[in-house]
Scaffold this motif. Sequence first.
Motif, mmCIF file in Angstrom:
data_model
loop_
_atom_site.group_PDB
_atom_site.id
_atom_site.type_symbol
_atom_site.label_atom_id
_atom_site.label_comp_id
_atom_site.label_asym_id
_atom_site.label_seq_id
_atom_site.Cartn_x
_atom_site.Cartn_y
_atom_site.Cartn_z
ATOM 1 N N LEU A 50 36.751 39.710 3.716
ATOM 2 C CA LEU A 50 37.373 38.634 2.953
ATOM 3 C C LEU A 50 37.808 39.134 1.579
ATOM 4 O O LEU A 50 37.122 39.926 0.947
ATOM 5 C CB LEU A 50 36.400 37.466 2.773
ATOM 6 C CG LEU A 50 36.093 36.612 4.005
ATOM 7 C CD1 LEU A 50 35.090 35.525 3.646
ATOM 8 C CD2 LEU A 50 37.355 35.984 4.572
ATOM 9 N N SER A 51 38.950 38.643 1.144
ATOM 10 C CA SER A 51 39.433 38.908 -0.211
ATOM 11 C C SER A 51 39.666 37.572 -0.886
ATOM 12 O O SER A 51 39.598 36.514 -0.241
ATOM 13 C CB SER A 51 40.743 39.706 -0.160
ATOM 14 O OG SER A 51 41.756 38.964 0.505
ATOM 15 N N CYS A 52 39.953 37.596 -2.181
ATOM 16 C CA CYS A 52 40.222 36.342 -2.898
ATOM 17 C C CYS A 52 41.431 35.625 -2.300
ATOM 18 O O CYS A 52 41.450 34.397 -2.210
ATOM 19 C CB CYS A 52 40.455 36.634 -4.379
ATOM 20 S SG CYS A 52 38.947 37.131 -5.243
ATOM 21 N N GLU A 53 42.435 36.403 -1.888
ATOM 22 C CA GLU A 53 43.635 35.797 -1.308
ATOM 23 C C GLU A 53 43.302 35.076 0.000
ATOM 24 O O GLU A 53 43.778 33.958 0.245
ATOM 25 C CB GLU A 53 44.708 36.865 -1.037
ATOM 26 C CG GLU A 53 45.315 37.466 -2.295
ATOM 27 C CD GLU A 53 44.602 38.735 -2.724
ATOM 28 O OE1 GLU A 53 45.218 39.563 -3.399
ATOM 29 O OE2 GLU A 53 43.404 38.900 -2.382
ATOM 30 N N LYS A 54 42.477 35.710 0.838
ATOM 31 C CA LYS A 54 42.125 35.095 2.121
ATOM 32 C C LYS A 54 41.295 33.826 1.924
ATOM 33 O O LYS A 54 41.458 32.842 2.650
ATOM 34 C CB LYS A 54 41.375 36.104 2.988
ATOM 35 C CG LYS A 54 42.261 37.235 3.492
ATOM 36 C CD LYS A 54 41.464 38.263 4.285
ATOM 37 C CE LYS A 54 42.365 39.395 4.783
ATOM 38 N NZ LYS A 54 41.604 40.443 5.499
ATOM 39 N N ILE A 55 40.401 33.861 0.945
ATOM 40 C CA ILE A 55 39.603 32.664 0.661
ATOM 41 C C ILE A 55 40.480 31.559 0.099
ATOM 42 O O ILE A 55 40.316 30.382 0.442
ATOM 43 C CB ILE A 55 38.459 33.017 -0.315
ATOM 44 C CG1 ILE A 55 37.472 33.982 0.363
ATOM 45 C CG2 ILE A 55 37.729 31.759 -0.783
ATOM 46 C CD1 ILE A 55 36.398 34.525 -0.546
ATOM 47 N N ILE A 91 43.632 31.080 0.774
ATOM 48 C CA ILE A 91 44.394 30.546 1.903
ATOM 49 C C ILE A 91 43.547 29.566 2.707
ATOM 50 O O ILE A 91 44.023 28.522 3.154
ATOM 51 C CB ILE A 91 44.906 31.687 2.806
ATOM 52 C CG1 ILE A 91 46.022 32.455 2.097
ATOM 53 C CG2 ILE A 91 45.411 31.162 4.143
ATOM 54 C CD1 ILE A 91 46.469 33.707 2.825
ATOM 55 N N LEU A 92 42.277 29.895 2.876
ATOM 56 C CA LEU A 92 41.370 29.044 3.656
ATOM 57 C C LEU A 92 41.280 27.638 3.068
ATOM 58 O O LEU A 92 41.354 26.639 3.780
ATOM 59 C CB LEU A 92 39.986 29.691 3.715
ATOM 60 C CG LEU A 92 38.927 28.980 4.551
ATOM 61 C CD1 LEU A 92 39.302 28.984 6.021
ATOM 62 C CD2 LEU A 92 37.562 29.633 4.350
ATOM 63 N N LEU A 102 45.296 25.659 9.418
ATOM 64 C CA LEU A 102 44.998 26.644 10.448
ATOM 65 C C LEU A 102 46.012 27.776 10.565
ATOM 66 O O LEU A 102 45.631 28.942 10.746
ATOM 67 C CB LEU A 102 44.855 25.950 11.813
ATOM 68 C CG LEU A 102 43.594 25.115 12.031
ATOM 69 C CD1 LEU A 102 43.631 24.485 13.408
ATOM 70 C CD2 LEU A 102 42.342 25.958 11.872
ATOM 71 N N TRP A 103 47.309 27.458 10.481
ATOM 72 C CA TRP A 103 48.284 28.475 10.893
ATOM 73 C C TRP A 103 48.206 29.776 10.088
ATOM 74 O O TRP A 103 48.212 30.862 10.670
ATOM 75 C CB TRP A 103 49.709 27.898 10.933
ATOM 76 C CG TRP A 103 50.426 27.761 9.626
ATOM 77 C CD1 TRP A 103 50.511 26.650 8.862
ATOM 78 C CD2 TRP A 103 51.181 28.777 8.938
ATOM 79 N NE1 TRP A 103 51.256 26.894 7.728
ATOM 80 C CE2 TRP A 103 51.684 28.185 7.753
ATOM 81 C CE3 TRP A 103 51.476 30.121 9.194
ATOM 82 C CZ2 TRP A 103 52.452 28.901 6.837
ATOM 83 C CZ3 TRP A 103 52.246 30.824 8.278
ATOM 84 C CH2 TRP A 103 52.728 30.218 7.109
ATOM 85 N N PRO A 104 48.104 29.727 8.744
ATOM 86 C CA PRO A 104 48.016 31.015 8.040
ATOM 87 C C PRO A 104 46.687 31.728 8.287
ATOM 88 O O PRO A 104 46.633 32.961 8.336
ATOM 89 C CB PRO A 104 48.181 30.630 6.569
ATOM 90 C CG PRO A 104 47.741 29.223 6.488
ATOM 91 C CD PRO A 104 48.092 28.598 7.796
ATOM 92 N N ASN A 105 45.613 30.951 8.458
ATOM 93 C CA ASN A 105 44.306 31.555 8.687
ATOM 94 C C ASN A 105 44.210 32.197 10.069
ATOM 95 O O ASN A 105 43.571 33.240 10.233
ATOM 96 C CB ASN A 105 43.206 30.501 8.513
ATOM 97 C CG ASN A 105 42.989 30.136 7.061
ATOM 98 O OD1 ASN A 105 42.416 30.902 6.300
ATOM 99 N ND2 ASN A 105 43.461 28.971 6.655
ATOM 100 N N LEU A 106 44.832 31.590 11.063
ATOM 101 C CA LEU A 106 44.831 32.176 12.402
ATOM 102 C C LEU A 106 45.656 33.467 12.433
ATOM 103 O O LEU A 106 45.307 34.422 13.131
ATOM 104 C CB LEU A 106 45.364 31.169 13.419
ATOM 105 C CG LEU A 106 44.445 29.977 13.693
ATOM 106 C CD1 LEU A 106 45.113 28.991 14.640
ATOM 107 C CD2 LEU A 106 43.119 30.446 14.279
ATOM 108 N N ILE A 107 46.754 33.481 11.684
ATOM 109 C CA ILE A 107 47.545 34.720 11.585
ATOM 110 C C ILE A 107 46.706 35.837 10.981
ATOM 111 O O ILE A 107 46.698 36.975 11.476
ATOM 112 C CB ILE A 107 48.817 34.476 10.752
ATOM 113 C CG1 ILE A 107 49.805 33.605 11.537
ATOM 114 C CG2 ILE A 107 49.487 35.797 10.374
ATOM 115 C CD1 ILE A 107 51.044 33.211 10.766
ATOM 116 N N ASN A 126 50.190 40.508 5.295
ATOM 117 C CA ASN A 126 49.960 40.418 3.855
ATOM 118 C C ASN A 126 49.619 38.977 3.474
ATOM 119 O O ASN A 126 50.461 38.086 3.627
ATOM 120 C CB ASN A 126 51.210 40.879 3.105
ATOM 121 C CG ASN A 126 50.959 41.023 1.612
ATOM 122 O OD1 ASN A 126 50.235 40.240 1.005
ATOM 123 N ND2 ASN A 126 51.557 42.044 1.016
ATOM 124 N N PRO A 127 48.409 38.715 2.979
ATOM 125 C CA PRO A 127 48.018 37.333 2.666
ATOM 126 C C PRO A 127 48.849 36.711 1.552
ATOM 127 O O PRO A 127 49.011 35.487 1.511
ATOM 128 C CB PRO A 127 46.547 37.462 2.269
ATOM 129 C CG PRO A 127 46.367 38.883 1.874
ATOM 130 C CD PRO A 127 47.311 39.670 2.716
#
Length: 327
Positions: free
Chosen positions: A228-233, A235-236, A288-293, A300-301
């Motif tokens: 996990l990165s800050c960007e991924k969190i 996005i969540l 969901l859609w960006p997190n599933l990708i 690239n998040p």
Amino acid sequence: MNIIFIYILGIVLTTLIYLNSKKISLQTNLFKKGIDETPLLGGIGIYFFFILGVCFFLVFEKEVIYTNLYLLIFSFIIFFIGILDDIFDLSYKFRLISIFLLLVLFLYLDNRFLLNELYFETNNKTYVFKYLSYFLTPFFILLLLNSMNMADGINGISGIIFLSYFFLLFNQSNELNFFVIFIIISIFIFLIFNLNKKIYMGDSGIYFLALLVSLYTIHEYKFGSSNLSCEKIFILFMIPGIDMFRLFCLRISKRKNPFKGDMNHLHHLLIKKYSHLTSLVIYIFLILWPNLILKFFAFNPSYLIILNIITYSLIIVYLNTYKKSND
């Protein structure tokens, strides 16, 4: 005692609580005030199921309880503040300050959940904090708590959002999984009654679940294998988060209290245009859609953040245009 028996017992007892929710809510003053007097017992049922799991581990897996003792104590206190808020409609200042101070104390006692550094994937940099961590970590948790409190406006939405978070975050090696299965089962039971307009989550449930999701995320970020990165969190949690940010800016621009509720949330705008089911699907799709990708593909998040903000903004503009044309 087999854990399957605990699951069955929890399902039966939680269902009984919800079936008797009208009687319980009248005795405890836990109901939505005004015309809609729906019981606010969703959080009570979820926490009750959670406590059954705690009792099981206290008997058969004491080490789990000892390791997470502070988590259990402070999650109860914050859950209880939610109950008081449901009954007495506490001042937002009291809620924010008390929960913030409680989180600081909790993080001091259990620093497993203290964010000492933030990793940004875009520029591959890690920013290390010292004592500022005791401010930033509670601040981030409060952001999620408040955004989820604001997102809880139509039946089914809060339960489905929390289920989505646990699904996207789940890692079989996370030591908090001992408790997550009890939470997931209890949310499914809650949704059956909530979608049938029999019961609401209440602030107690929102506070409790938002805290657990926050701690699960932090633990996964620090110790998990999910990279996990800050960007991924971001996005969540971005859809409830940017909706909260939009509403705060809108209310402040109109010189209104940013914590005072209105009917301009994304879910309110959706349900003015679409059916209840369609509104839920659109909202959850945005989460969901960006997190599933990210979960299944190398992407690239930062691009996904931009794309989802654009998608969200276009939907808001369209829904506001529709709202104005029908007012």
